[in-house]
Design an enzyme around this catalytic site. Structure first.
Site, short mmCIF file in Angstrom:
data_model
loop_
_atom_site.label_atom_id
_atom_site.label_comp_id
_atom_site.label_asym_id
_atom_site.label_seq_id
_atom_site.Cartn_x
_atom_site.Cartn_y
_atom_site.Cartn_z
N GLY A 1 -48.01 -43.85 23.12
CA GLY A 1 -47.17 -42.67 23.30
C GLY A 1 -47.52 -41.79 24.50
CD GLN A 2 -51.63 -42.96 25.83
OE1 GLN A 2 -50.79 -43.72 25.38
NE2 GLN A 2 -52.86 -42.89 25.36
CB SER A 3 -46.29 -38.44 29.46
OG SER A 3 -47.46 -38.34 30.22
CB SER A 4 -47.88 -43.03 32.05
OG SER A 4 -48.84 -43.47 31.11
CG LEU A 5 -48.14 -45.80 27.89
CD1 LEU A 5 -48.97 -46.17 26.65
CD2 LEU A 5 -48.20 -46.93 28.91
#
Ligand SMILES: Nc1nc2c(ncn2[C@@H]2O[C@H](COP(=O)(O)OP(=O)(O)O)[C@@H](O)[C@H]2O)c(=O)[nH]1
Ligand SMILES: [Mg+2]
Lengths: 151, 188
Positions: free
Chosen positions: B73-77
């Site tokens: 769920g990291q913003s980059s993902l």
């Protein structure tokens, strides 16, 4: 399979209707297609091209998903093309109709088909392919070694 | 309409359900899944790819095969989330109820998801997770921040839970399965 079906094998109504017949024919075609050398070769070459990217860890890399999508498109496209060329006037929608109406489908062919669209089966197959490639090249190295020593 | 949808039909006959777990990083998605599956939750590290858990689960005497997809769920993902929408029957949105600073972000991400066409038919279960922490907001507070009362496009339900104690995890999944089953399976 639902628990409720435990009381007996789910048996599909055997009737002599045109529908059942057509479905049998199509399932037969699918069986022939996925057992053909051409199909096996198609799968194998895809596997060998991509298997080195796979690792035997529980967590999957995001890039596996792209590879899996390519794979399912390749497999499905091939089967659909073959079906159309083997059965004149073949139509996916009609096929789907037949399946929706039928009670249950003969296991084996569809079990095999499901493994082509199931990610975890796909990953297992990729890891297998990777392993056999590595075993293969290890053997080749051994062989080269032996040749060198004996020369 | 291709072979894929035909196979999907067949899977429905086998009571197979696809669940997608999403939420901000650190919400507890992976912990929820592992806890639900009865696995060790002491060594979980952040997810950079995705996990798939396949588990049999009985609800109202019917056995279902759950395929649970848990994506980082990291913003980059988050831009990769879309690759996992297809064929999703149920969306489980996990919220860190104690991470008050990021609830606005959390609300925005959920809103975007609910506008996705490929998730249009999915049932939404919201887990207001980490209720074991004293600073956690209640599920009613989370519901209001996520503006769920105004959500008309999806069946939804929110439950307070804790992936650490296990509280309400089964209850939430059971609700989700019942809602999905009523929509797509003909139980007899
Ligand atoms: N106190 C508490 N901590 C939790 C709970 N669920 C998850 N965590 C912790 O939150 C952190 C992130 O969890 P993880 O499952 O990796 O989150 P993900 O990024 O959403 O998958 C980990 O340190 C977990 O131990 C919970 O219900 N209560
Ligand atoms: Mg995670």
């Amino acid at each position: 399979m639902a628990k409720s079906a435990e009381d007996g094998e789910e048996v599909f109504a055997v009737d002599d209707s045109q529908d059942t017949l057509e479905l049998d024919v199509l399932v037969g075609h699918i069986e022939n297609i996925i057992l053909s050398d051409e199909f096996v070769a198609l799968r194998e070459s895809f596997m060998h091209e991509h298997c080195h990217k796979f690792e035997d860890t529980e967590e999957n890399k995001l890039e596996y998903t792209d590879i899996f999508t390519q794979y399912t498109k390749l497999i499905e496209g091939h089967i659909e093309n073959e079906l159309s060329s083997r059965e004149k006037g073949f139509n996916m929608n009609a096929f789907q109709e037949l399946i929706s109406k039928s009670e249950a489908i003969d296991g084996e062919v569809f079990d095999l088909l499901l493994t082509f669209t199931d990610f975890l089966s796909f990953k297992d197959a990729m890891l297998e392919a990777k392993k056999s490639t590595e075993d293969g090249s290890a053997r080749l190295l051994d062989l080269l070694q032996v040749t060198r020593l004996s020369s | 309409m291709g072979l894929h949808s035909i196979l999907k039909k067949l899977k429905q006959k086998e009571h197979e359900v696809r669940l997608l777990m999403l939420g901000l990083d650190n919400a507890g998605k992976t912990t929820v899944v592992k806890r639900f599956c009865g696995e060790d939750i002491s060594t979980i590290s952040p997810t950079y790819g995705f996990n798939i858990k396949t588990v049999e689960h009985v609800v109202d005497k019917y056995e279902y095969k759950l395929n649970i997809w848990d994506v980082g769920g990291q913003s980059s993902l988050r831009s990769y989330w879309r690759n996992y929408f297809e064929c999703t029957d149920g969306l489980i949105w996990v919220v860190d109820s104690a991470d008050v600073d990021r609830l606005k972000d959390c609300q925005g991400e959920l809103k975007k998801l609910l506008e996705e066409e490929r998730l249009a038919g999915a049932t939404l279960l919201v887990f207001a997770n980490k209720q074991d922490l004293p600073e956690a907001l209640s599920s009613e507070q989370i519901r209001d921040i996520l503006d769920l009362n105004n959500l008309k496009t999806h069946h939804w339900y929110i439950l307070p839970c804790s992936a650490v104690t296990g509280e309400n995890l089964v209850a939430g999944i059971d609700w989700l399965i019942r809602d999905i089953a009523a929509r797509i399976f003909t139980l007899d």
